[in-house]
Design an enzyme around this catalytic site. Structure first.
Site, mmCIF file in Angstrom:
data_model
loop_
_atom_site.group_PDB
_atom_site.id
_atom_site.type_symbol
_atom_site.label_atom_id
_atom_site.label_comp_id
_atom_site.label_asym_id
_atom_site.label_seq_id
_atom_site.Cartn_x
_atom_site.Cartn_y
_atom_site.Cartn_z
ATOM 1 N N GLY A 1 1.475 -1.367 0.355
ATOM 2 C CA GLY A 1 -0.068 -0.312 0.309
ATOM 3 C C GLY A 1 0.937 1.282 0.046
ATOM 4 O O GLY A 1 2.430 0.853 0.509
ATOM 5 N N THR B 1 8.400 5.728 -1.785
ATOM 6 C CA THR B 1 9.436 6.176 -0.751
ATOM 7 C C THR B 1 10.254 5.625 -1.386
ATOM 8 O O THR B 1 10.841 4.637 -2.211
ATOM 9 C CB THR B 1 9.272 5.342 0.397
ATOM 10 N N SER C 1 7.923 5.247 7.669
ATOM 11 C CA SER C 1 7.396 4.868 6.706
ATOM 12 C C SER C 1 6.336 4.071 6.410
ATOM 13 O O SER C 1 7.314 2.757 7.040
ATOM 14 C CB SER C 1 7.229 5.500 5.703
ATOM 15 N N LEU C 2 4.989 3.309 6.383
ATOM 16 C CA LEU C 2 4.253 2.250 7.238
ATOM 17 C C LEU C 2 3.620 2.051 5.540
ATOM 18 O O LEU C 2 3.498 2.560 4.488
ATOM 19 C CB LEU C 2 3.494 2.483 8.130
ATOM 20 N N ALA D 1 9.690 1.261 7.981
ATOM 21 C CA ALA D 1 10.762 1.523 7.807
ATOM 22 C C ALA D 1 10.714 2.455 8.232
ATOM 23 O O ALA D 1 10.679 4.375 8.553
ATOM 24 C CB ALA D 1 11.089 2.022 5.869
ATOM 25 N N CYS E 1 5.712 10.093 0.076
ATOM 26 C CA CYS E 1 4.509 9.321 0.425
ATOM 27 C C CYS E 1 2.960 10.015 -0.401
ATOM 28 O O CYS E 1 2.042 9.700 0.568
ATOM 29 C CB CYS E 1 4.294 8.710 1.759
#
Length: 207
Positions: A71, A75, A137-138, A152, A168
């Site tokens: 998702g 990045t 970040s996910l 991360a 993002c």
């Protein structure tokens, strides 16, 4: 009762190699397969999420771009950034995907709080933020009821490549790192601290 999770320290691994390994693990695991968390770093690479828009990739230069199945938007990954891939049985975590994302964010917030750094999550943009910018970040994917990809955390990496993208998908988003915040940690130290915080948030026992 806490469920066991295998922790693997994998070092520096090319992004596409680890991505394929995650998919293979997810496709072949059974309900009896223990969940795992992989801790690693990647050589420099930009990754685009499934819904990633080309306009957020400004000037990649000599850094390769990989279209991923996680998702989120674009990045950057590079040496000095801790990547934690969560290969979990989502049902066994006792929470849905939103709850897992929240637990991931809270684990980074917990780590930063231990160093007296105030951090927060944002409902409109998953990740973890401090006054100086975004620090984690996910991005997750769920397949067959199992998660892969993960988060991360910027530890002590070169932040210049983030200026080549809208991080993002957010133009002008500032990005920072533990090093920039005055936290003296290397990727291995950060990995240990993050795993401890993650396991507490999700209710896992690290092996």
């Amino acid at each position: 009762m806490k469920r066991a999770v295998v922790i693997r320290h994998m070092g520096l691994v090319p992004y596409q190699e680890s991505w394929q390994a995650m998919r293979d693990f997810t496709d072949t695991r059974t309900p009896d397969t223990p969940s795992e968390i992989w801790l690693l770093e990647h050589p420099p690479v930009f990754t685009q999420g499934q819904a990633g828009k080309a306009e957020h990739l400004l000037n990649p230069g000599d850094i390769p771009v990989v279209q991923s199945d996680r998702g989120g938007q674009v990045t950057y990954h590079g040496p000095g950034q801790l990547v934690a891939y969560l290969l979990l049985d989502l049902k066994a975590t006792g929470q849905g995907i939103r709850g897992l994302v929240t637990a991931m964010e809270q684990s980074v917030i917990r780590l930063l709080n231990q160093h007296e750094i105030k951090a927060h999550a944002r409902p409109d943009a998953p990740g973890v933020y401090v006054d100086k910018g975004k620090i984690a970040s996910l991005g997750l994917r769920v397949r067959r009821g199992y998660t892969y990809h993960g988060l991360a955390l910027n530890v002590n990496l070169d932040l210049e490549p983030f200026s080549r993208i809208n991080p993002c998908g957010h133009p002008g988003q500032a990005v920072t790192s533990l090093e920039k915040l005055g936290i003296d940690m290397d990727v291995n130290d950060a990995g240990e601290a993050l795993v401890n915080a993650l396991c507490k948030e999700i209710g896992l026992e690290p092996l």
